[in-house]
Design a protein around this motif. Structure first.
Motif, mmCIF file in Angstrom:
data_model
loop_
_atom_site.group_PDB
_atom_site.id
_atom_site.type_symbol
_atom_site.label_atom_id
_atom_site.label_comp_id
_atom_site.label_asym_id
_atom_site.label_seq_id
_atom_site.Cartn_x
_atom_site.Cartn_y
_atom_site.Cartn_z
ATOM 1 N N LEU A 193 0.871 -1.174 0.000
ATOM 2 C CA LEU A 193 0.000 0.000 0.000
ATOM 3 C C LEU A 193 0.908 1.223 0.000
ATOM 4 O O LEU A 193 1.606 1.491 0.983
ATOM 5 N N LEU A 194 0.951 1.934 -1.134
ATOM 6 C CA LEU A 194 1.877 3.052 -1.333
ATOM 7 C C LEU A 194 1.127 4.379 -1.275
ATOM 8 O O LEU A 194 0.270 4.658 -2.121
ATOM 9 N N PHE A 195 1.466 5.191 -0.283
ATOM 10 C CA PHE A 195 0.856 6.518 -0.121
ATOM 11 C C PHE A 195 1.745 7.578 -0.776
ATOM 12 O O PHE A 195 2.947 7.644 -0.508
ATOM 13 N N HIS A 196 1.131 8.417 -1.603
ATOM 14 C CA HIS A 196 1.876 9.441 -2.340
ATOM 15 C C HIS A 196 2.261 10.624 -1.458
ATOM 16 O O HIS A 196 1.770 10.783 -0.344
ATOM 17 N N GLN A 227 -6.616 13.141 6.187
ATOM 18 C CA GLN A 227 -5.707 12.139 5.637
ATOM 19 C C GLN A 227 -5.762 10.844 6.457
ATOM 20 O O GLN A 227 -5.751 9.746 5.900
ATOM 21 N N ASP A 228 -5.836 10.957 7.775
ATOM 22 C CA ASP A 228 -5.911 9.761 8.624
ATOM 23 C C ASP A 228 -7.195 8.984 8.377
ATOM 24 O O ASP A 228 -7.178 7.754 8.265
ATOM 25 N N VAL A 229 -8.311 9.687 8.298
ATOM 26 C CA VAL A 229 -9.606 9.035 8.061
ATOM 27 C C VAL A 229 -9.583 8.306 6.722
ATOM 28 O O VAL A 229 -9.995 7.143 6.602
ATOM 29 N N TRP A 230 -9.071 9.002 5.696
ATOM 30 C CA TRP A 230 -8.963 8.409 4.359
ATOM 31 C C TRP A 230 -8.047 7.185 4.360
ATOM 32 O O TRP A 230 -8.393 6.134 3.818
ATOM 33 N N VAL A 241 4.537 8.997 4.104
ATOM 34 C CA VAL A 241 5.110 8.170 5.171
ATOM 35 C C VAL A 241 4.268 8.271 6.438
ATOM 36 O O VAL A 241 4.180 7.308 7.196
ATOM 37 N N MET A 242 3.608 9.409 6.656
ATOM 38 C CA MET A 242 2.864 9.575 7.911
ATOM 39 C C MET A 242 1.766 8.508 8.055
ATOM 40 O O MET A 242 1.729 7.798 9.064
ATOM 41 N N LEU A 299 0.018 3.348 10.299
ATOM 42 C CA LEU A 299 -0.643 2.060 10.104
ATOM 43 C C LEU A 299 0.293 0.901 10.412
ATOM 44 O O LEU A 299 -0.117 -0.092 11.024
ATOM 45 N N ALA A 300 1.561 1.004 10.009
ATOM 46 C CA ALA A 300 2.527 -0.064 10.301
ATOM 47 C C ALA A 300 2.696 -0.249 11.811
ATOM 48 O O ALA A 300 2.866 -1.368 12.286
ATOM 49 N N GLN A 301 2.622 0.855 12.552
ATOM 50 C CA GLN A 301 2.806 0.787 13.997
ATOM 51 C C GLN A 301 1.538 0.400 14.754
ATOM 52 O O GLN A 301 1.629 -0.137 15.856
ATOM 53 N N THR A 302 0.371 0.685 14.173
ATOM 54 C CA THR A 302 -0.862 0.535 14.960
ATOM 55 C C THR A 302 -1.833 -0.510 14.431
ATOM 56 O O THR A 302 -2.710 -0.955 15.173
ATOM 57 N N ARG A 303 -1.720 -0.896 13.173
ATOM 58 C CA ARG A 303 -2.641 -1.899 12.623
ATOM 59 C C ARG A 303 -1.964 -3.266 12.675
ATOM 60 O O ARG A 303 -0.962 -3.493 11.998
ATOM 61 N N PRO A 304 -2.476 -4.176 13.479
ATOM 62 C CA PRO A 304 -1.821 -5.478 13.625
ATOM 63 C C PRO A 304 -1.730 -6.224 12.299
ATOM 64 O O PRO A 304 -2.609 -6.112 11.447
ATOM 65 N N GLY A 305 -0.616 -6.954 12.129
ATOM 66 C CA GLY A 305 -0.467 -7.814 10.968
ATOM 67 C C GLY A 305 0.427 -7.289 9.871
ATOM 68 O O GLY A 305 0.603 -7.955 8.848
ATOM 69 N N ALA A 306 0.984 -6.090 10.035
ATOM 70 C CA ALA A 306 1.829 -5.515 8.981
ATOM 71 C C ALA A 306 2.963 -6.468 8.615
ATOM 72 O O ALA A 306 3.613 -7.040 9.486
#
Length: 192
Positions: free
Chosen positions: A6-9, A61-64, A85-86, A91-98
């Motif tokens: 998942l690549l964020f611009h 941006q966070d909601v999206w 990167v934000m 998400l990498a730090q807070t969403r389990p399973g990354a």
């Protein structure tokens, strides 16, 4: 092995240069999702991009990003370019399973999104040693701290003062450095 990314611009939008990064990863067999926060709009300067970001509201941006990630499996690699990167780091730090994380040209303090970097999540950070944002605003120090906490963390610093050097569609693009970045990212994706 194929990996989902998942690549964020960055703040100038989903530019042809961001598409080029995604395409390079796709050519190696990975599935790359490139959501567009600005709905097709791109901006000629960082200032114009930040103005558009601000106009969307403080948490937009966070909601999206949460909505985008929520539609995908948890077992993915979160990647971002600069501003992107934000959400990727959060998400990498807070969403389990990354499965992993790749941060290009930016890195927030680990403490911005929690107690520390999650155990078992590999990470790569790339930036230029004289980039006024990455080097001048402390991102490289944040990256050193993050990599030190990670079980599998790598920081790559390239000579130069360009920001958004990985975007081939911008004047700041550095093709040689970007080729090295992409080679290292592909090696990373093959092993996570």
């Amino acid at each position: 092995m194929m990996t989902q990314v998942l690549l964020f611009h960055h703040v100038q939008g989903l530019t042809p240069g961001v598409h080029a990064i995604a395409d390079a990863l796709r050519e190696a067999g990975h599935t790359v999702h490139t959501p567009d926060f600005f709905d097709g709009r791109t901006f000629g300067s960082l200032d114009d991009g930040f103005a558009a970001l601000k106009a969307k509201g403080p948490d937009a941006q966070d909601v999206w990003a949460d909505k985008v990630a929520g539609a995908l499996p948890a077992d993915i690699v979160y990647a971002g370019v600069s501003l992107g990167v934000m959400p990727a780091q959060r998400l990498a730090q807070t969403r389990p399973g990354a499965r992993g994380a790749v941060f290009l040209e930016s890195c927030a303090p680990v403490s911005a999104f929690g107690e520390g970097w999650p155990t078992g999540v590999p990470v790569q950070v790339h930036g230029m040693d004289a980039d006024p944002f990455f080097a001048g605003e402390g991102d490289v120090d944040n990256a050193r701290e993050l990599v030190a906490q990670a079980n599998d963390g790598e920081l790559f610093v390239y000579p130069g003062d360009a920001h958004l050097f990985t975007d081939s569609s911008l004047a700041s693009g550095d093709p040689a450095a970007t080729a090295t970045v992409l080679s290292r990212v592909l090696t990373f994706l093959e092993r996570v």
